[in-house]
Design an enzyme around this catalytic site. Structure first.
Site, PDB file in Angstrom:
ATOM      1  N   SER A 289       6.623   3.454  12.990  1.00  0.00           N
ATOM      2  CA  SER A 289       5.147   3.837  13.088  1.00  0.00           C
ATOM      3  C   SER A 289       4.808   4.529  14.475  1.00  0.00           C
ATOM      4  CB  SER A 289       4.289   2.189  13.539  1.00  0.00           C
ATOM      5  OG  SER A 289       3.086   1.925  14.040  1.00  0.00           O
TER       6      SER A 289
ATOM      7  N   TYR B 148       0.963  -1.235   0.225  1.00  0.00           N
ATOM      8  CA  TYR B 148       0.178   0.408  -0.015  1.00  0.00           C
ATOM      9  C   TYR B 148       0.755   1.403   0.072  1.00  0.00           C
ATOM     10  CZ  TYR B 148      -3.807   2.915   2.042  1.00  0.00           C
ATOM     11  OH  TYR B 148      -3.941   4.860   2.062  1.00  0.00           O
ATOM     12  N   ILE B 149       1.608   1.877   0.895  1.00  0.00           N
ATOM     13  CA  ILE B 149       2.316   2.529   1.057  1.00  0.00           C
ATOM     14  C   ILE B 149       3.855   2.955   0.111  1.00  0.00           C
ATOM     15  CG2 ILE B 149       3.550   4.240   2.532  1.00  0.00           C
ATOM     16  CD1 ILE B 149       2.496   2.698   4.999  1.00  0.00           C
TER      17      ILE B 149
ATOM     18  N   LYS C  74       8.383  -3.398  15.598  1.00  0.00           N
ATOM     19  CA  LYS C  74       9.158  -1.558  15.022  1.00  0.00           C
ATOM     20  C   LYS C  74       9.890  -1.423  15.779  1.00  0.00           C
ATOM     21  CE  LYS C  74       6.822  -1.596  11.196  1.00  0.00           C
ATOM     22  NZ  LYS C  74       6.887  -1.432   9.987  1.00  0.00           N
TER      23      LYS C  74
ATOM     24  N   TYR D 261       3.989  -7.155  17.018  1.00  0.00           N
ATOM     25  CA  TYR D 261       4.447  -6.307  15.513  1.00  0.00           C
ATOM     26  C   TYR D 261       4.875  -5.035  15.938  1.00  0.00           C
ATOM     27  CZ  TYR D 261       2.890  -2.693  12.670  1.00  0.00           C
ATOM     28  OH  TYR D 261       2.835  -0.843  12.092  1.00  0.00           O
TER      29      TYR D 261
HETATM   30  C1  UD1 Z   1      -3.581   0.331  13.859  1.00  0.00           C
HETATM   31  C2  UD1 Z   1      -2.376  -0.910  14.773  1.00  0.00           C
HETATM   32  C3  UD1 Z   1      -1.240  -0.100  14.977  1.00  0.00           C
HETATM   33  C4  UD1 Z   1      -0.291  -0.019  13.087  1.00  0.00           C
HETATM   34  C5  UD1 Z   1      -2.186   0.327  12.605  1.00  0.00           C
HETATM   35  C6  UD1 Z   1      -1.738   0.526  11.019  1.00  0.00           C
HETATM   36  C7  UD1 Z   1      -4.055  -1.926  17.236  1.00  0.00           C
HETATM   37  C8  UD1 Z   1      -4.466  -2.064  17.771  1.00  0.00           C
HETATM   38  N1  UD1 Z   1      -3.062  -0.958  16.061  1.00  0.00           N
HETATM   39  O1  UD1 Z   1      -3.858   1.187  14.149  1.00  0.00           O
HETATM   40  O2  UD1 Z   1      -0.125  -0.630  15.293  1.00  0.00           O
HETATM   41  O3  UD1 Z   1       0.294   0.161  13.494  1.00  0.00           O
HETATM   42  O4  UD1 Z   1      -2.882   0.055  12.629  1.00  0.00           O
HETATM   43  O5  UD1 Z   1      -2.540   0.927  10.196  1.00  0.00           O
HETATM   44  O6  UD1 Z   1      -4.238  -2.655  15.838  1.00  0.00           O
HETATM   45  N2  UD1 Z   1     -12.181   1.473  14.560  1.00  0.00           N
HETATM   46  C9  UD1 Z   1     -13.159   0.571  14.686  1.00  0.00           C
HETATM   47  N3  UD1 Z   1     -13.829  -0.121  13.552  1.00  0.00           N
HETATM   48  C10 UD1 Z   1     -13.688  -0.839  13.101  1.00  0.00           C
HETATM   49  C11 UD1 Z   1     -12.616  -0.631  12.829  1.00  0.00           C
HETATM   50  C12 UD1 Z   1     -11.412   0.573  13.476  1.00  0.00           C
HETATM   51  O7  UD1 Z   1     -14.177   1.615  15.408  1.00  0.00           O
HETATM   52  O8  UD1 Z   1     -13.992  -1.826  11.847  1.00  0.00           O
HETATM   53  C13 UD1 Z   1     -11.435   2.218  14.340  1.00  0.00           C
HETATM   54  C14 UD1 Z   1     -10.176   1.490  15.996  1.00  0.00           C
HETATM   55  O9  UD1 Z   1     -10.774   1.835  17.073  1.00  0.00           O
HETATM   56  C15 UD1 Z   1      -9.106   2.782  16.381  1.00  0.00           C
HETATM   57  C16 UD1 Z   1      -9.414   3.770  15.004  1.00  0.00           C
HETATM   58  O10 UD1 Z   1     -10.547   3.268  14.398  1.00  0.00           O
HETATM   59  O11 UD1 Z   1      -9.473   3.963  17.287  1.00  0.00           O
HETATM   60  C17 UD1 Z   1      -8.430   2.938  13.706  1.00  0.00           C
HETATM   61  O12 UD1 Z   1      -8.291   2.013  13.769  1.00  0.00           O
HETATM   62  P1  UD1 Z   1      -7.358   1.260  13.125  1.00  0.00           P
HETATM   63  O13 UD1 Z   1      -7.723   1.720  11.253  1.00  0.00           O
HETATM   64  O14 UD1 Z   1      -7.136  -0.631  12.722  1.00  0.00           O
HETATM   65  O15 UD1 Z   1      -5.648   1.874  13.846  1.00  0.00           O
HETATM   66  P2  UD1 Z   1      -5.066   1.842  14.550  1.00  0.00           P
HETATM   67  O16 UD1 Z   1      -6.107   1.116  15.278  1.00  0.00           O
HETATM   68  O17 UD1 Z   1      -4.434   3.300  14.844  1.00  0.00           O
END
Ligand code: UD1
Length: 342
Positions: A126, A12-13, A157, A153
């Site tokens: 990250s 992706y990136i 990093k 994971y």
């Molecule tokens: C996640 C990883 C992080 C990684 C990054 C890569 C975790 C705890 N962290 O980050 O280590 O570097 O992805 O992109 O998994 N959310 C929803 N519903 C969903 C999916 C996500 O509400 O179906 C919310 C999550 O609770 C969060 C936000 O959306 O608050 C972003 O989630 P996500 O895209 O998974 O990223 P991170 O959790 O920040």
């Protein structure tokens, strides 16, 4: 000729970075074992740039193959290392796979680079290294304390950042730039490349676009009882093309010998935190497409709120992530529609 080796360049990136590198006049060679990406990405890159990047199907942990690569492409002057396994949940299930892939590949790469006198590496790190920063450290600067990783994971990093620092300490010629990404989203404006999640998306944006497209029934919003204005988690969502451009600047900085120190670290974010519900509502407003959703319980291990202070990257790299959120979300939707039409 200045050639940049981009490991994980069909990801992706990586793919967005290859486009920006080529459009800036760099020759590129992509190394990818296609374990989490598709060879057709090369067609997308070629359609955007008008030229096909060199590609080698190699596993970065394979020293013999990597050595042969450097013998074949004697014009490599720098490396951008994206190749890594990146699913947080899977890393908990299969920690050894993650340690072998993510740490083994970096060690192999550094050994081969040294053998071929290539001294510049930009590493894909990250914001996960900061964990949940205290209120006094928000927005997060590069000086915020590193916290114990919550998953294998995340640990890879952190360990890789340490390996790079130690390697630079022992080799005064090695130059390292650690780029700590916040949450990359969106797709190239052409919609010819974008994120290709494997199976059910774990990250927010692919889940939103797939729900909008009817592939998923409803989005689950993980928690609305956090200590944030609307109760949902806050992240710093950065446009993948802005992120890609930062890599071109970083690698150019190394080639022009402009680095202040052997190891430099930059946060790459917008400086603006957005909640899950803000992202969702903006997406619905911009696209006019409804996204059914349900508030459910918190996701284990989630961080409540984190966003970047990108001042260092803004000032030292002369880079800024300034694409409006509306445009980013529109690009993600355009990409989803492109996928549906394939
Ligand atoms: C996640 C990883 C992080 C990684 C990054 C890569 C975790 C705890 N962290 O980050 O280590 O570097 O992805 O992109 O998994 N959310 C929803 N519903 C969903 C999916 C996500 O509400 O179906 C919310 C999550 O609770 C969060 C936000 O959306 O608050 C972003 O989630 P996500 O895209 O998974 O990223 P991170 O959790 O920040």
């Amino acid at each position: 000729m200045n050639r940049i080796l981009v490991t994980g360049g069909t990801g992706y990136i990586g793919s967005h970075t290859v486009v920006e590198l080529m459009q800036s006049g760099f020759e590129v060679v992509i190394v990818d074992n296609l374990s989490n990406s598709n060879i057709e990405v090369l067609d997308g890159i070629e359609a955007i740039v008008g030229k096909r990047p060199a590609f080698e199907n190699i596993d970065c942990t394979d020293y013999v193959a990597m050595n042969a690569l450097f013998e074949k492409y004697t014009d490599i002057v720098g490396v951008i290392h994206f190749a890594a396994s990146k699913a947080v949940g899977e890393s908990v299930e299969k920690p050894l796979l993650y340690y072998r892939n993510n740490i083994g590949s970096l060690i192999c790469l550094l050994e081969v680079m040294k053998a071929h006198k290539v001294h510049n590496i930009v590493f894909s790190s990250s914001c996960t290294v900061y964990g949940q920063p205290d209120a006094e450290h928000l927005p997060v600067t590069e000086d915020a304390p590193i916290q114990k990783a919550l998953s294998p994971y995340g640990n890879t990093k952190q360990i890789n950042e340490e390996i790079l620092s130690d390697a630079a300490h022992a080799d005064c010629e090695l130059h390292v730039i650690l780029l700590r990404y916040f949450n990359p989203i969106g797709a190239h404006p052409s919609a010819l490349i974008g994120e290709l999640p494997n199976g059910v998306p774990q990250n927010l944006l692919p889940f939103v676009t797939q729900t909008a497209a009817g592939i998923r029934k409803e989005l689950k919003v993980f928690g609305n009882d956090y200590n944030t204005p609307d109760g949902s988690c806050i992240r710093d969502y950065i446009y993948v093309v802005d992120l890609a451009k930062a890599h071109v600047i970083a690698v150019s900085r190394q080639l022009e010998n402009k680095a202040d120190t052997q190891v430099e670290v930059f946060n790459l974010g917008t400086g603006k935190g957005l909640s899950v519900l803000e992202i969702l509502n903006t997406f619905i407003k911009v696209t006019g497409v409804n996204v059914p959703y349900q508030i459910v319980g918190r996701r284990e291990g989630d961080i409540e709120q984190v966003w970047a202070n990108p001042k260092k990257a803004n000032e030292i790299l002369g880079w800024k992530a300034n694409t409006p959120t509306e445009d980013i979300l529109a690009s993600a939707w355009k990409w989803q529609q492109h996928l549906a039409g394939k």
